[in-house]
Design an enzyme around this catalytic site. Structure first.
Site, PDB file in Angstrom:
ATOM      1  N   GLN A  36       0.876  -1.160   0.000  1.00  0.00           N
ATOM      2  CA  GLN A  36       0.000   0.000   0.000  1.00  0.00           C
ATOM      3  C   GLN A  36       0.914   1.211   0.000  1.00  0.00           C
ATOM      4  O   GLN A  36       1.905   1.226   0.726  1.00  0.00           O
ATOM      5  CB  GLN A  36      -0.866  -0.017   1.268  1.00  0.00           C
ATOM      6  CG  GLN A  36      -2.120   0.792   1.182  1.00  0.00           C
ATOM      7  CD  GLN A  36      -3.290  -0.009   0.581  1.00  0.00           C
ATOM      8  OE1 GLN A  36      -3.880  -0.841   1.236  1.00  0.00           O
ATOM      9  NE2 GLN A  36      -3.582   0.246  -0.674  1.00  0.00           N
ATOM     10  N   SER A  46       0.787   0.092   6.829  1.00  0.00           N
ATOM     11  CA  SER A  46      -0.487  -0.617   6.802  1.00  0.00           C
ATOM     12  C   SER A  46      -0.212  -2.107   6.865  1.00  0.00           C
ATOM     13  O   SER A  46       0.841  -2.576   6.433  1.00  0.00           O
ATOM     14  CB  SER A  46      -1.284  -0.298   5.535  1.00  0.00           C
ATOM     15  OG  SER A  46      -0.879  -1.149   4.486  1.00  0.00           O
ATOM     16  N   THR A  47      -1.182  -2.849   7.415  1.00  0.00           N
ATOM     17  CA  THR A  47      -1.065  -4.309   7.445  1.00  0.00           C
ATOM     18  C   THR A  47      -1.792  -4.853   6.225  1.00  0.00           C
ATOM     19  O   THR A  47      -2.734  -5.630   6.333  1.00  0.00           O
ATOM     20  CB  THR A  47      -1.601  -4.849   8.781  1.00  0.00           C
ATOM     21  OG1 THR A  47      -0.971  -4.104   9.839  1.00  0.00           O
ATOM     22  CG2 THR A  47      -1.252  -6.325   8.969  1.00  0.00           C
ATOM     23  N   HIS A  48      -1.377  -4.352   5.065  1.00  0.00           N
ATOM     24  CA  HIS A  48      -1.987  -4.745   3.805  1.00  0.00           C
ATOM     25  C   HIS A  48      -0.907  -5.365   2.929  1.00  0.00           C
ATOM     26  O   HIS A  48      -0.597  -4.864   1.864  1.00  0.00           O
ATOM     27  CB  HIS A  48      -2.622  -3.545   3.112  1.00  0.00           C
ATOM     28  CG  HIS A  48      -3.618  -2.806   3.968  1.00  0.00           C
ATOM     29  ND1 HIS A  48      -4.065  -1.540   3.686  1.00  0.00           N
ATOM     30  CD2 HIS A  48      -4.265  -3.178   5.102  1.00  0.00           C
ATOM     31  CE1 HIS A  48      -4.931  -1.158   4.615  1.00  0.00           C
ATOM     32  NE2 HIS A  48      -5.060  -2.132   5.488  1.00  0.00           N
ATOM     33  N   ASN A  49      -0.312  -6.439   3.415  1.00  0.00           N
ATOM     34  CA  ASN A  49       0.692  -7.173   2.666  1.00  0.00           C
ATOM     35  C   ASN A  49      -0.051  -8.163   1.797  1.00  0.00           C
ATOM     36  O   ASN A  49      -0.767  -9.027   2.317  1.00  0.00           O
ATOM     37  CB  ASN A  49       1.630  -7.912   3.627  1.00  0.00           C
ATOM     38  CG  ASN A  49       2.110  -7.026   4.756  1.00  0.00           C
ATOM     39  OD1 ASN A  49       1.441  -6.917   5.784  1.00  0.00           O
ATOM     40  ND2 ASN A  49       3.232  -6.382   4.582  1.00  0.00           N
TER      41      ASN A  49
END
Lengths: 210, 586
Positions: free
Chosen positions: B347, B513-516
């Site tokens: 992100q 963000s924890t959007h891996n």
């Protein structure tokens, strides 16, 4: 493991070994002398003024002492397997030194620096202005400490601020002084009646968990 | 010695949103289902009561609900020529651990991706020509369309009771909603949340510039809600302890507050916690998965036979378990061949901080998904030709994460400590806010995951190695979006304003963000994807790999809605088609 890391690990054992505290001090990690130094530092980082007490006065040393005696102090939850290799800043900190070791070594080195520079006086014996000057030197990396002077300053600053704004059950922020300073209501947990009252002051005093 | 357990119909690896959704669907179809979760059991009453959860130090600073690096982490480098080093303390992202997974400590921002996101590559080629895209971009179409996913987005939103305002109801534009969203069959199940001051100021300024602000779709509910299973969620109290915390009000949708109460009543469902899956057993490509090997707190190793294996851990662990189990061809960045670990993306975020002299914003009033958003510079509804980048960002003011340890803003030029700092913090806390740009992330040849050659976990298994940096396309996109964001910020007439641009190199240290996403991606072609459009492994037809690991590249939106829609669509394909005729679904 490289030699420097090995030395650091040995230092952990040697240094933690002398940390046993007398019950009356209430300290779990610091010696009373170390706690006094942390209190003095915290009182310069967040000083007392007309707005309220300093961070040292409201428990910074107790907060950090408890943290260092627990999982935070030993980096228990972090990945601490070797090898520890120097990287680039984007890869994050790579050091075998735990916060507990950093404080033990850093506080001693800082005091030694003061005694050399101020005719035998330790950090707690200095005037406020002198203390500020020493802290600024530390912040700018002008005082050599194992693990880095600037890194030690950042660590103490971060922990002091954390203690000042954390729930008082952790030992800092006594009387919710940090929260009162900025207007944070703590653990109130319910703002349904004020969410749409735009721009109005919030009048209820802060509450803590414990 | 490995202890062989009694077979089950389906074993689920990881009990976050994906695992819980699959567990409900499969056990509802009558299968015996066992879920294995690496972390502890947690539920609202005993673990998240209001008397305990409002604790910033424990949850936001010390990461109590997040995986501990001592238990599992990754190694990281920006490019192949560097030596990857372990992420020793989490920073940039915070994967969950424990029952509910990231579905416990998430913020509740519940988005649908736009229709154009699912055909990103073919659309870009058609609209901008083949010379527009940088040659090292590896973006691709999903092999599944928005229209195919719409019923499952809908199902998830009604499972959770999402609060929001529709902008496009079956093609009809509704005022106050997102005019750029894909058509939805039904409105949101609950109305938007009440809006605090800061997001309202942002929305007013954005409207003044000619944009179309709408309330952030939220899994922090505006009112109590009974979901289709009869599970009752509560109303959000705007407590401000949301992202990184469990909810003490049953007001944030999570596996615990939506699904677990009915799963606990089902005899055919069981859940074992503190169980770490070590490998998935199988008989080679074109065969079946036989089950999983796992270990628990006792140190014993178990083999759990199963007819179906659902791999629904976090993105990184999905990829690692495939690699450790020898499933699928590992990606080779030199040749570009291979699929497992390919097309990792993230992100591209940035923000602008603002302070006001005269406005009391009371930022402690907050939630996780509470704010106003504009989508005008997102996606592909404006011409990217002259701009020279693909992708976009949503711009937002969210009333969130304003607790004082990690958020005590000061005007530019303020010292970091001392009397002047203290005065500045005292003045600024109630009068400051941050607005943000959440931007897309395109997959590219040099962004991938493989196994680290040096560092190992507590079970002596190689850690996953991440190689990632922001692609120039995304930095250009982010600079553009950040400029638009700052314009809105200035229109809000603050006393001071600081622009935090996103720049290379990507750093593992500050939270982003924890959007891996990606690494085990969905697609219509087995040479460029790990799973087919039903999340079914191309190699083992009884293995389904569920989660954001399936995203071929990342849209600008938070991923949970799309993760859930993909999971529910896979679940339906399994129960209506696969169980009747086990074999490849595509």
């Amino acid at each position: 493991m490289r030699r420097r890391d090995l030395l650091a690990s040995s230092a952990v054992i040697a240094l933690i070994g002398c940390a046993a505290q007398t019950p009356e001090s209430g300290l779990q990690f610091f010696t009373p002398e170390e706690a006094a130094r942390v209190t003095a530092i915290a009182n310069r980082l967040i000083p007392a003024d007309e707005l309220g007490p300093g961070a040292g006065e409201v428990g910074a040393a107790r907060f950090i002492d408890r943290a260092l005696a627990g999982a935070y102090g030993t980096s228990r939850d972090l990945y601490m397997r070797p090898p520890f290799l120097p990287g680039v800043p984007s890869q994050g900190a790579q050091s075998p030194l735990t916060p507990a070791v950093r404080y033990r070594v850093g506080l001693a080195a800082l005091d030694a620096h003061c005694r050399a520079a101020f005719a035998g006086r330790g950090f707690v014996d200095l005037s406020g202005q002198e203390q500020d000057r020493v802290l600024a030197d530390l912040e700018q990396g002008r005082i050599a400490i194992t693990g880095g002077g600037r890194a030690f300053f950042d660590l103490v600053l971060r922990d002091t601020v954390a203690g000042f704004f954390a729930d008082p059950q952790y030992g800092g922020n006594q009387g919710m002084a940090g929260w009162r300073l900025i207007g944070f209501p703590g653990a109130r947990y319910d703002y349904r009646d004020v969410v749409a009252r735009h721009g109005e002051p919030y009048h209820l005093p802060p509450v803590a968990l414990a | 010695m490995t202890i062989r357990l009694k077979p089950v119909d389906a074993v689920i690896i990881g009990f976050g949103w994906s695992g819980a959704l699959l567990a409900e669907a499969l056990s509802g179809a009558g299968l015996t289902v066992l879920a294995l979760e690496r972390g502890p059991f947690r539920d609202t009453a005993q673990d998240f009561p209001p008397s305990r959860v409002a604790d910033e130090l424990r949850y936001a600073v010390r990461h109590d609900l997040v995986v501990k690096p001592a238990e599992n982490t990754i190694t990281f480098r920006n490019k192949t020529s560097q030596t990857a080093l372990p992420v020793r303390a989490l920073g940039s992202f915070l994967p969950g651990s424990g029952v509910g997974g990231g579905g416990v400590h998430w913020n509740g921002q519940t988005w649908r991706f736009r229709p154009s996101d699912f055909t990103l590559k073919s659309r870009a080629l058609a609209r901008y020509g083949k010379n527009f895209l940088a040659p090292d971009l590896t973006i691709q179409d999903w092999g599944v369309s928005y229209d195919e996913l719409e019923p499952f987005y809908d199902r998830f939103e009604y499972l959770c009771g999402i609060s929001g305002q529709a902008g496009n109801l079956r093609g009809a534009r509704l005022p106050g909603g997102n005019p750029f969203e894909g058509a939805r069959a039904r409105p949101y199940p609950t109305p938007p949340m009440a809006m605090p001051y800061a997001p309202t100021l942002f929305a007013d300024a954005a409207r003044g510039v000619g944009y179309h602000p709408f309330p952030q779709p939220s899994a922090n509910l505006s009112q109590a809600y009974t979901n289709p299973f009869g599970v009752v969620l509560g109303a959000c109290s705007y407590c401000g302890f949301c992202e990184r915390f469990g909810c003490g009000n049953y007001a944030k949708a999570s596996p615990q507050t939506t699904i677990l109460p009915i799963l606990r009543e089902r005899a055919q469902f069981s859940l074992r916690t503190q169980c770490t899956v070590l490998t998935i057993a199988h008989d080679g490509k074109g065969s079946k998965a036989r089950g999983v090997t796992y270990t628990d707190d006792s140190g014993e190793v178990f083999f759990q036979p199963a007819d179906l294996v659902i791999l629904s851990a976090y993105t990184f662990e999905n990829i690692r378990l495939l690699l450790l189990s020898g499933i699928g061809a590992p990606y080779d960045p030199a040749s570009g061949k291979g699929v497992v670990g390919r097309n990792y993306s993230y992100q591209t975020t940035s923000s602008v901080a603002l302070g006001f002299a005269d406005k009391l914003l009371n930022p402690f009033i907050g939630a996780g998904a509470l704010g106003m958003v504009i989508d005008d510079w997102n996606g592909d509804h404006y011409d990217h030709g002259p701009l020279g980048f693909l992708g976009g960002a949503y711009l937002a003011a969210l009333a969130t994460n304003s607790r004082p340890i990690l958020n005590h803003p000061t005007p530019p030029g303020t010292p970091r400590w001392g009397a002047a700092w203290k005065r500045a913090v005292a003045k600024s806390y109630l009068r400051s806010m941050r607005i943000l740009a959440s931007g897309s992330s395109l997959s590219h040849r040099g962004a991938y995951c493989d196994l680290d050659p040096t560092y190992r976990d507590r079970f002596r298994r190689p850690l996953l190695r991440l190689t990632f940096d922001f692609h120039p396309n995304d930095l250009k996109m982010s600079a553009f979006a950040t400029d638009r964001l700052a314009e809105i910020g200035r229109a809000m007439r603050p006393e001071w304003l600081v622009v935090d641009k996103r720049e290379a190199p990507y750093s593992i240290v500050p939270y982003q963000s924890t959007h891996n996403v990606g690494g085990a991606i969905i697609g219509a072609d087995p040479t460029t994807s790990v799973v087919n459009p039903y999340l079914q492994s191309w190699d083992l037809d009884n293995l389904f790999v569920v989660g954001a690991s399936a995203f071929p590249q990342n849209a600008s939106y938070n991923p949970t809605g799309t993760v859930a829609a993909l999971a529910l669509r896979a679940a339906e394909a399994i129960t209506t088609r696969y169980l009747r005729a086990p074999g490849p679904l595509a």
